[in-house]
Scaffold this motif. Sequence first.
Motif, short mmCIF file in Angstrom:
data_model
loop_
_atom_site.label_atom_id
_atom_site.label_comp_id
_atom_site.label_asym_id
_atom_site.label_seq_id
_atom_site.Cartn_x
_atom_site.Cartn_y
_atom_site.Cartn_z
N ILE A 1 0.83 -4.70 -1.56
CA ILE A 1 1.32 -4.02 -3.08
C ILE A 1 2.64 -3.79 -3.45
CG2 ILE A 1 -0.39 -3.45 -5.32
CD1 ILE A 1 -2.64 -4.26 -4.03
N GLU A 2 3.01 -3.65 -4.19
CA GLU A 2 4.42 -2.80 -4.40
C GLU A 2 4.14 -2.37 -5.83
OE1 GLU A 2 9.25 -3.61 -4.75
OE2 GLU A 2 7.46 -5.51 -5.87
N ILE A 3 4.49 -0.81 -6.33
CA ILE A 3 3.63 -0.62 -7.38
C ILE A 3 4.76 -0.43 -8.51
CG2 ILE A 3 3.09 1.57 -8.55
CD1 ILE A 3 1.15 2.34 -5.70
N TRP B 1 4.35 1.77 -2.54
CA TRP B 1 3.83 0.62 -1.96
C TRP B 1 2.43 1.43 -1.57
CZ3 TRP B 1 6.38 -3.84 -1.88
CH2 TRP B 1 7.62 -3.83 -1.11
N PHE B 2 1.77 0.57 -2.05
CA PHE B 2 0.12 0.98 -2.30
C PHE B 2 -0.16 1.13 -0.32
CE2 PHE B 2 -4.01 -0.11 -1.15
CZ PHE B 2 -5.07 0.67 -1.85
N GLY C 1 2.31 -3.39 -10.99
CA GLY C 1 2.06 -3.13 -9.64
C GLY C 1 1.91 -5.23 -9.11
N VAL D 1 -5.01 -0.88 -8.50
CA VAL D 1 -3.48 -0.13 -8.50
C VAL D 1 -2.91 -0.37 -10.35
CG1 VAL D 1 -0.94 -0.44 -8.25
CG2 VAL D 1 -3.30 -0.83 -6.59
N THR E 1 -0.17 6.35 -1.67
CA THR E 1 1.03 5.24 -2.59
C THR E 1 2.42 6.32 -1.08
OG1 THR E 1 2.36 6.94 -3.82
CG2 THR E 1 0.87 4.84 -4.06
N LEU F 1 -5.33 -5.14 -6.45
CA LEU F 1 -4.92 -4.94 -7.29
C LEU F 1 -4.98 -4.50 -8.90
CD1 LEU F 1 -1.32 -5.09 -8.36
CD2 LEU F 1 -2.57 -7.99 -9.17
N TYR G 1 -1.28 3.19 -11.56
CA TYR G 1 -0.07 3.30 -12.24
C TYR G 1 0.39 2.57 -13.31
CZ TYR G 1 -0.85 5.66 -7.54
OH TYR G 1 -0.92 6.75 -6.61
#
Length: 61
Positions: A5-7, A12-13, A54, A47, A25, A44, A51
Amino acid sequence: MNYIIEIENGTWFMGWSPLDGTMQTTNEVALAYRMRRTVASRTLPKVVDKYGKGRIMNLVA
């Protein structure tokens, strides 16, 4: 287990802290938590709640 998972760009998570359960992170994709698609789909929303954004990324070997 090819999904991460890209925040944001470069964030990244990394998983959950074993001490207090907080979200971790990292700025290094090599340290990102790798998971199956179903686990990534369930993670997801958590996240995004924390944040604001994501997305699930597929790692191609």
